[in-house]
Enzyme design. Sequence first.
Site, PDB file in Angstrom:
ATOM      1  N   GLY A  90       0.713  -1.317   0.087  1.00 30.20           N
ATOM      2  CA  GLY A  90       0.186   0.157  -0.083  1.00 30.20           C
ATOM      3  C   GLY A  90       0.680   1.394  -0.082  1.00 30.20           C
ATOM      4  O   GLY A  90       0.336   2.435   0.326  1.00 30.20           O
TER       5      GLY A  90
ATOM      6  N   SER B 155       1.662   7.973   1.685  1.00 33.68           N
ATOM      7  CA  SER B 155       0.807   6.912   1.986  1.00 33.68           C
ATOM      8  C   SER B 155       1.103   6.551   3.397  1.00 33.68           C
ATOM      9  O   SER B 155       2.073   6.678   3.999  1.00 33.68           O
ATOM     10  CB  SER B 155       1.357   5.777   1.165  1.00 33.68           C
ATOM     11  OG  SER B 155       1.082   5.909  -0.258  1.00 33.68           O
TER      12      SER B 155
ATOM     13  N   ASP C  38      -0.371  -7.052  -7.205  1.00 31.39           N
ATOM     14  CA  ASP C  38      -1.783  -6.284  -7.336  1.00 31.39           C
ATOM     15  C   ASP C  38      -2.545  -7.436  -6.201  1.00 31.39           C
ATOM     16  O   ASP C  38      -2.656  -8.683  -6.550  1.00 31.39           O
ATOM     17  CB  ASP C  38      -2.359  -6.459  -8.734  1.00 31.39           C
ATOM     18  CG  ASP C  38      -3.811  -6.164  -8.854  1.00 31.39           C
ATOM     19  OD1 ASP C  38      -4.635  -6.063  -7.791  1.00 31.39           O
ATOM     20  OD2 ASP C  38      -4.221  -5.934 -10.071  1.00 31.39           O
ATOM     21  N   VAL C  39      -3.258  -7.029  -5.221  1.00 31.34           N
ATOM     22  CA  VAL C  39      -3.739  -7.932  -4.280  1.00 31.34           C
ATOM     23  C   VAL C  39      -4.953  -8.680  -4.797  1.00 31.34           C
ATOM     24  O   VAL C  39      -5.588  -9.436  -4.211  1.00 31.34           O
ATOM     25  CB  VAL C  39      -3.938  -6.934  -3.051  1.00 31.34           C
ATOM     26  CG1 VAL C  39      -3.016  -6.665  -2.197  1.00 31.34           C
ATOM     27  CG2 VAL C  39      -5.042  -6.112  -3.360  1.00 31.34           C
TER      28      VAL C  39
ATOM     29  N   ALA D  85     -12.035   1.871  -4.425  1.00 27.85           N
ATOM     30  CA  ALA D  85     -13.331   1.763  -4.865  1.00 27.85           C
ATOM     31  C   ALA D  85     -13.495   2.703  -6.286  1.00 27.85           C
ATOM     32  O   ALA D  85     -12.616   3.836  -6.034  1.00 27.85           O
ATOM     33  CB  ALA D  85     -14.400   2.407  -3.800  1.00 27.85           C
TER      34      ALA D  85
ATOM     35  N   TYR E  85     -18.750   8.102   1.792  1.00 25.80           N
ATOM     36  CA  TYR E  85     -17.799   6.986   1.864  1.00 25.80           C
ATOM     37  C   TYR E  85     -18.682   5.721   1.271  1.00 25.80           C
ATOM     38  O   TYR E  85     -17.809   4.816   0.773  1.00 25.80           O
ATOM     39  CB  TYR E  85     -17.552   6.656   3.385  1.00 25.80           C
ATOM     40  CG  TYR E  85     -16.314   6.863   3.544  1.00 25.80           C
ATOM     41  CD1 TYR E  85     -15.847   8.264   3.709  1.00 25.80           C
ATOM     42  CD2 TYR E  85     -15.240   5.817   3.712  1.00 25.80           C
ATOM     43  CE1 TYR E  85     -14.234   8.709   3.991  1.00 25.80           C
ATOM     44  CE2 TYR E  85     -13.717   6.267   3.967  1.00 25.80           C
ATOM     45  CZ  TYR E  85     -13.341   7.598   3.928  1.00 25.80           C
ATOM     46  OH  TYR E  85     -12.290   7.721   4.097  1.00 25.80           O
TER      47      TYR E  85
ATOM     48  N   LYS F  86     -14.879  -1.415   4.634  1.00 24.36           N
ATOM     49  CA  LYS F  86     -14.152  -1.361   6.334  1.00 24.36           C
ATOM     50  C   LYS F  86     -14.854  -2.136   7.479  1.00 24.36           C
ATOM     51  O   LYS F  86     -14.220  -2.675   8.087  1.00 24.36           O
ATOM     52  CB  LYS F  86     -13.984   0.390   6.563  1.00 24.36           C
ATOM     53  CG  LYS F  86     -13.101   1.102   5.662  1.00 24.36           C
ATOM     54  CD  LYS F  86     -11.584   0.494   5.440  1.00 24.36           C
ATOM     55  CE  LYS F  86     -10.823   1.329   4.762  1.00 24.36           C
ATOM     56  NZ  LYS F  86      -9.603   0.829   4.473  1.00 24.36           N
TER      57      LYS F  86
ATOM     58  N   THR G 107      -4.170  11.858   1.482  1.00 23.88           N
ATOM     59  CA  THR G 107      -3.203  10.928   0.786  1.00 23.88           C
ATOM     60  C   THR G 107      -4.142  10.985  -0.640  1.00 23.88           C
ATOM     61  O   THR G 107      -5.024  11.482  -0.902  1.00 23.88           O
ATOM     62  CB  THR G 107      -3.302   9.695   1.469  1.00 23.88           C
ATOM     63  OG1 THR G 107      -4.411   9.153   1.260  1.00 23.88           O
ATOM     64  CG2 THR G 107      -2.631   9.592   2.790  1.00 23.88           C
ATOM     65  N   LEU G 108      -3.381   9.843  -1.406  1.00 22.21           N
ATOM     66  CA  LEU G 108      -4.032   9.925  -2.725  1.00 22.21           C
ATOM     67  C   LEU G 108      -5.169   9.363  -2.716  1.00 22.21           C
ATOM     68  O   LEU G 108      -6.159   9.810  -3.337  1.00 22.21           O
ATOM     69  CB  LEU G 108      -3.000   8.844  -3.438  1.00 22.21           C
ATOM     70  CG  LEU G 108      -3.030   8.845  -5.211  1.00 22.21           C
ATOM     71  CD1 LEU G 108      -2.543  10.294  -5.631  1.00 22.21           C
ATOM     72  CD2 LEU G 108      -2.056   7.710  -5.801  1.00 22.21           C
ATOM     73  N   ALA G 109      -5.516   8.236  -1.857  1.00 18.96           N
ATOM     74  CA  ALA G 109      -6.965   7.551  -1.722  1.00 18.96           C
ATOM     75  C   ALA G 109      -7.941   8.441  -0.875  1.00 18.96           C
ATOM     76  O   ALA G 109      -8.703   8.663  -1.332  1.00 18.96           O
ATOM     77  CB  ALA G 109      -6.471   6.428  -0.876  1.00 18.96           C
TER      78      ALA G 109
HETATM   79  P1  NAP Z   1      -2.656   5.678  -0.706  1.00 21.00           P
HETATM   80  O1  NAP Z   1      -1.585   6.376  -0.426  1.00 21.00           O
HETATM   81  O2  NAP Z   1      -3.520   6.035  -2.003  1.00 21.00           O
HETATM   82  O3  NAP Z   1      -2.558   4.227  -0.619  1.00 21.00           O
HETATM   83  C1  NAP Z   1      -3.746   3.196  -1.015  1.00 21.00           C
HETATM   84  C2  NAP Z   1      -2.837   2.011  -1.535  1.00 21.00           C
HETATM   85  O4  NAP Z   1      -3.589   1.129  -2.041  1.00 21.00           O
HETATM   86  C3  NAP Z   1      -2.246   2.369  -2.915  1.00 21.00           C
HETATM   87  O5  NAP Z   1      -0.740   2.167  -2.778  1.00 21.00           O
HETATM   88  C4  NAP Z   1      -2.876   1.917  -3.967  1.00 21.00           C
HETATM   89  O6  NAP Z   1      -2.253   1.624  -5.193  1.00 21.00           O
HETATM   90  C5  NAP Z   1      -3.154   0.646  -3.248  1.00 21.00           C
HETATM   91  N1  NAP Z   1      -4.126  -0.318  -3.913  1.00 21.00           N
HETATM   92  C6  NAP Z   1      -5.140   0.048  -4.523  1.00 21.00           C
HETATM   93  N2  NAP Z   1      -5.499  -1.206  -5.397  1.00 21.00           N
HETATM   94  C7  NAP Z   1      -4.750  -2.125  -5.384  1.00 21.00           C
HETATM   95  C8  NAP Z   1      -4.385  -3.382  -5.909  1.00 21.00           C
HETATM   96  N3  NAP Z   1      -5.543  -3.782  -6.482  1.00 21.00           N
HETATM   97  N4  NAP Z   1      -3.379  -3.970  -5.367  1.00 21.00           N
HETATM   98  C9  NAP Z   1      -2.383  -3.663  -4.509  1.00 21.00           C
HETATM   99  N5  NAP Z   1      -2.620  -2.258  -4.125  1.00 21.00           N
HETATM  100  C10 NAP Z   1      -3.484  -1.546  -4.139  1.00 21.00           C
HETATM  101  O7  NAP Z   1      -3.670   6.086   0.610  1.00 21.00           O
HETATM  102  P2  NAP Z   1      -3.767   5.722   2.163  1.00 21.00           P
HETATM  103  O8  NAP Z   1      -4.533   6.946   2.453  1.00 21.00           O
HETATM  104  O9  NAP Z   1      -2.260   5.745   2.718  1.00 21.00           O
HETATM  105  O10 NAP Z   1      -4.497   4.419   2.187  1.00 21.00           O
HETATM  106  C11 NAP Z   1      -3.987   3.365   2.950  1.00 21.00           C
HETATM  107  C12 NAP Z   1      -4.907   2.863   3.744  1.00 21.00           C
HETATM  108  O11 NAP Z   1      -5.423   3.536   4.780  1.00 21.00           O
HETATM  109  C13 NAP Z   1      -6.381   2.340   2.967  1.00 21.00           C
HETATM  110  O12 NAP Z   1      -6.698   1.202   3.434  1.00 21.00           O
HETATM  111  C14 NAP Z   1      -7.278   3.543   3.434  1.00 21.00           C
HETATM  112  O13 NAP Z   1      -8.885   3.169   3.339  1.00 21.00           O
HETATM  113  C15 NAP Z   1      -6.828   3.771   4.881  1.00 21.00           C
HETATM  114  N6  NAP Z   1      -7.052   4.978   5.525  1.00 21.00           N
HETATM  115  C16 NAP Z   1      -6.964   5.985   5.091  1.00 21.00           C
HETATM  116  C17 NAP Z   1      -7.502   7.287   5.691  1.00 21.00           C
HETATM  117  C18 NAP Z   1      -6.830   8.654   5.200  1.00 21.00           C
HETATM  118  O14 NAP Z   1      -7.547   9.633   5.475  1.00 21.00           O
HETATM  119  N7  NAP Z   1      -5.741   8.692   4.261  1.00 21.00           N
HETATM  120  C19 NAP Z   1      -7.960   7.011   6.982  1.00 21.00           C
HETATM  121  C20 NAP Z   1      -8.323   5.932   7.326  1.00 21.00           C
HETATM  122  C21 NAP Z   1      -7.951   4.946   6.608  1.00 21.00           C
HETATM  123  P3  NAP Z   1      -2.892   2.607  -6.417  1.00 21.00           P
HETATM  124  O15 NAP Z   1      -2.402   4.048  -6.167  1.00 21.00           O
HETATM  125  O16 NAP Z   1      -2.062   2.059  -7.663  1.00 21.00           O
HETATM  126  O17 NAP Z   1      -4.365   2.554  -6.187  1.00 21.00           O
END
Ligand code: NAP
Length: 257
Positions: A15, A21, A66-67, A97, A157, A164, A195-197
Amino acid sequence: MVSIDLNGRHALVLGVANHRSLSWAIAQQLHAAGAALCLTYAGERLKAGVEELAATLPGTRVLECDVTREDQVAAVAHALEAAWGSIEMLVHGVAFARKEDLEGRFVDTPVEGFQLALDVSAYSLLRVTRHVLPLMKQGGSIVTLSYLAAERAVPSYNVMGSAKAVLEQSVRQLAFELGPMNVRVNAISAGPVSTLAARGIHGFTDMLKKHADKAPLKRNITKEEVGRAGLFLLSDLSSGVTGEVLMVDAGYSIMAW
Ligand code: NAP
């Protein structure tokens, strides 16, 4: 007295998309504590960026994963068995999503979008754990990343909240099942971090502001705080903790209004 010394231990970290990230923040803490790391990237588009980040943590390996691809997850486990012989820590920081499924009405979510979000964001914890488990020979610690939408209704969401909720149930069920093997499974429920997501969520900037206003600490959390919570859950400091969802949210979730 327990100190955080992860020398001789190995962590697979999924991730990392870029330096923002949450998985990257955990990876940095694990490296500082002495762990050997493997970062993964999903698709060629992210390869160069992840390799560049990995180069700043000497000795860190980088593999494609890729998971949703059983073959790629299996290949990662095989490669790490050959390189390390064992894995003690797994960071699952993956979620996805489709944009359209985070924008419209939740009730209109098509089954393909629902299945994809749950496959990438929740089922993948089982898939990766299944392949890594044989390498957790002396036990291990698994950490995934969740969000409050697992238990509360959060605007926009939509299907990610469903994912989740399944993810947190999976943490408890896996913790029960893997406990006898000395494998612990926990989640960090993080407050919003840019973050990106997160930027894919409609109204995220407004959410950051509302969160900081309402949280007891009167601010948002940092990714470094998630990194340190990850270090705690992945190390022996938390040896008595499993099946837990640790809120790292400046206290936001304790408030009624
Ligand atoms: P992020 O930097 O965008 O990380 C998400 C990661 O998931 C990216 O590396 C993304 O790769 C990867 N991913 C998506 N589809 C995938 C696949 N099929 N196989 C493998 N990897 C895949 O964002 P982040 O905020 O750090 O997210 C990390 C986790 O924290 C997520 O579960 C998110 O829901 C959770 N979270 C985030 C927040 C927040 O506010 N940021 C709060 C609570 C929880 P791609 O870029 O290629 O899609």
